[in-house]
Design a protein around this motif. Structure first.
Motif, short mmCIF file in Angstrom:
data_model
loop_
_atom_site.label_atom_id
_atom_site.label_comp_id
_atom_site.label_asym_id
_atom_site.label_seq_id
_atom_site.Cartn_x
_atom_site.Cartn_y
_atom_site.Cartn_z
N THR A 1 0.83 -1.19 0.00
CA THR A 1 0.00 0.00 0.00
C THR A 1 0.87 1.26 0.00
OG1 THR A 1 -1.70 -1.18 1.23
CG2 THR A 1 -1.83 1.23 1.19
N GLY A 2 0.63 2.12 -1.00
CA GLY A 2 1.36 3.37 -1.07
C GLY A 2 2.75 3.25 -1.65
N LEU A 3 3.14 2.05 -2.07
CA LEU A 3 4.47 1.85 -2.62
C LEU A 3 4.39 1.30 -4.03
CD1 LEU A 3 6.49 0.23 0.32
CD2 LEU A 3 6.73 2.55 -0.59
N SER A 4 5.30 1.76 -4.88
CA SER A 4 5.45 1.17 -6.20
C SER A 4 6.46 0.05 -6.14
CB SER A 4 5.91 2.24 -7.20
OG SER A 4 4.98 3.30 -7.27
N ALA A 5 6.42 -0.83 -7.13
CA ALA A 5 7.42 -1.90 -7.20
C ALA A 5 8.81 -1.29 -7.35
CB ALA A 5 7.11 -2.82 -8.38
N PRO A 6 9.81 -1.85 -6.70
CA PRO A 6 11.16 -1.28 -6.77
C PRO A 6 11.83 -1.51 -8.12
CG PRO A 6 11.22 -3.36 -5.60
CD PRO A 6 9.76 -3.07 -5.87
N ARG A 7 12.72 -0.59 -8.47
CA ARG A 7 13.61 -0.78 -9.62
C ARG A 7 14.94 -1.37 -9.17
NH1 ARG A 7 14.24 4.85 -12.35
NH2 ARG A 7 15.56 3.61 -13.75
N ALA A 8 15.25 -1.20 -7.90
CA ALA A 8 16.52 -1.69 -7.36
C ALA A 8 16.33 -2.07 -5.91
CB ALA A 8 17.61 -0.62 -7.49
N LEU A 9 17.12 -3.05 -5.46
CA LEU A 9 17.13 -3.42 -4.04
C LEU A 9 18.57 -3.46 -3.56
CD1 LEU A 9 14.71 -5.39 -5.46
CD2 LEU A 9 14.35 -5.82 -3.03
N ILE A 10 18.80 -2.80 -2.43
CA ILE A 10 20.10 -2.86 -1.75
C ILE A 10 19.92 -3.72 -0.52
CG2 ILE A 10 21.86 -1.55 -0.53
CD1 ILE A 10 21.18 0.84 -2.30
N PHE A 11 20.78 -4.71 -0.37
CA PHE A 11 20.68 -5.64 0.75
C PHE A 11 21.83 -5.44 1.73
CE2 PHE A 11 18.39 -7.86 -2.63
CZ PHE A 11 17.29 -8.38 -1.96
N TYR B 1 17.91 -4.19 -10.42
CA TYR B 1 19.30 -3.95 -10.04
C TYR B 1 19.46 -4.31 -8.56
CZ TYR B 1 23.70 -1.63 -9.04
OH TYR B 1 24.99 -1.35 -8.63
N LEU B 2 20.46 -5.13 -8.25
CA LEU B 2 20.72 -5.58 -6.89
C LEU B 2 22.12 -5.18 -6.46
CD1 LEU B 2 19.34 -9.25 -7.20
CD2 LEU B 2 18.06 -7.17 -6.65
N ALA B 3 22.25 -4.81 -5.20
CA ALA B 3 23.56 -4.44 -4.64
C ALA B 3 23.59 -4.81 -3.17
CB ALA B 3 23.81 -2.94 -4.82
N HIS C 1 12.13 4.39 -5.36
CA HIS C 1 12.22 3.25 -6.28
C HIS C 1 13.33 2.28 -5.86
CE1 HIS C 1 14.82 6.51 -7.59
NE2 HIS C 1 15.64 5.59 -8.08
N VAL C 2 14.03 2.61 -4.78
CA VAL C 2 15.09 1.74 -4.26
C VAL C 2 14.68 1.27 -2.87
CG1 VAL C 2 17.52 1.54 -3.62
CG2 VAL C 2 16.84 3.02 -5.55
N TRP C 3 14.66 -0.03 -2.66
CA TRP C 3 14.37 -0.60 -1.35
C TRP C 3 15.67 -1.00 -0.68
CZ3 TRP C 3 9.59 -4.39 -1.63
CH2 TRP C 3 8.49 -3.68 -2.11
N PHE C 4 15.83 -0.59 0.57
CA PHE C 4 16.99 -1.00 1.37
C PHE C 4 16.50 -2.06 2.36
CE2 PHE C 4 21.33 0.34 2.68
CZ PHE C 4 21.51 -0.61 3.68
N VAL C 5 17.05 -3.27 2.23
CA VAL C 5 16.57 -4.42 2.99
C VAL C 5 17.62 -4.85 4.00
CG1 VAL C 5 15.69 -6.78 2.85
CG2 VAL C 5 15.31 -5.19 0.93
N ALA D 1 18.52 3.65 5.28
CA ALA D 1 17.45 3.85 4.30
C ALA D 1 16.82 5.23 4.45
CB ALA D 1 16.40 2.76 4.45
N HIS D 2 16.51 5.62 5.68
CA HIS D 2 15.93 6.94 5.92
C HIS D 2 16.90 8.05 5.51
CE1 HIS D 2 12.08 6.29 8.09
NE2 HIS D 2 12.62 5.12 8.39
N ASN D 3 18.17 7.85 5.77
CA ASN D 3 19.17 8.88 5.44
C ASN D 3 19.33 9.10 3.94
OD1 ASN D 3 19.72 9.34 8.12
ND2 ASN D 3 21.57 8.07 8.18
N THR D 4 18.92 8.12 3.15
CA THR D 4 19.10 8.20 1.70
C THR D 4 17.79 8.32 0.93
OG1 THR D 4 19.18 5.77 1.63
CG2 THR D 4 21.28 6.94 1.70
#
Length: 215
Positions: free
Chosen positions: A2-12, A104-106, A162-166, A176-179
């Motif tokens: 809810t309220g989120l679009s699918a990510p283009r990138a994920l940082i783990f 994109y994954l990092a 568009h970037v999720w930090f996991v 994640a909040h800082n970026t």
């Protein structure tokens, strides 16, 4: 979502997000603490205390002998970390699917970069990631924005919604909040009401299977 679009990138995050390493980290701390006549830590205490990089925490723990402590820690770590490395359940399959979808994954970790890349290569997972950023690779370590910006450079992406930090800890959520990335908490335990007041997660998933199903 809810309220989120699918990510283009994920940082783990790496440790205890994609692989289980609390036992290794606890062993390394206890050998180092024992060398200085300090009390050992339980694994639970390590989970509470060992989130920042060594260059940020060891001067406080060991004072002007922190570089000696770092040498002992890494000597112990080098002897055991690869043989005791254990992937989290579903992690490899998740990364394979996400990569095949063109996301994109990092990795951004506070594990020293050289050790981090040895572990990703040992598992054969370096093929999934556009960049693997560890402690001391960037001018400042997580939760500073620097390693996130470095991780996104190969994709020419800016940090944002568009970037999720996991990750599994408060410092991952703070980064994640800082970026401006979406903070995703990945761990089995449900957050308590007062656990992440300053830097709350936008999403909580219990494991890699649940994260993949969400995306």
């Amino acid at each position: 979502m809810t309220g989120l679009s699918a990510p283009r990138a994920l940082i783990f995050d790496w440790d205890n997000t994609l692989v289980d390493t609390w036992g290794v980290i606890t062993t390394c701390y206890n050998v180092t603490l024992g060398h200085f006549g300090m009390s050992s830590w339980t694994e639970a205490q390590t989970r509470e205390r060992a989130h920042k990089s060594l260059r940020d925490t060891f001067p406080t723990l060991f004072g002007d002998r922190w570089e000696e402590a770092r040498t002992i820690f890494f000597r112990t770590f080098d002897a055991v970390h690869l043989e005791r490395l254990r992937p989290k359940d579903g992690a490899e399959a998740m990364l394979d699917v996400l990569s095949s979808r063109g996301l994109y994954l990092a990795v951004v970790s506070n594990k020293t970069g050289s050790a981090l890349r040895k572990e990703t290569a040992h598992l054969g997972w370096d093929r999934f990631f556009g960049r693997i950023v560890g402690a001391t690779d960037a001018p400042y370590d997580k939760p500073a924005p620097d390693p996130v910006m470095m991780a996104l450079q190969p994709a020419a992406l800016a940090a944002g919604e568009h970037v999720w930090f996991v990750g599994d800890t408060a410092i991952d959520l703070e980064c994640a909040h800082n970026t401006g990335c979406v903070p995703v908490l990945l761990r089995d335990d449900t957050p308590t009401a007062h656990e992440f007041v300053t830097y709350p997660p936008r999403l909580h998933v219990r494991n890699c299977h649940a994260l993949l199903a969400l995306i």
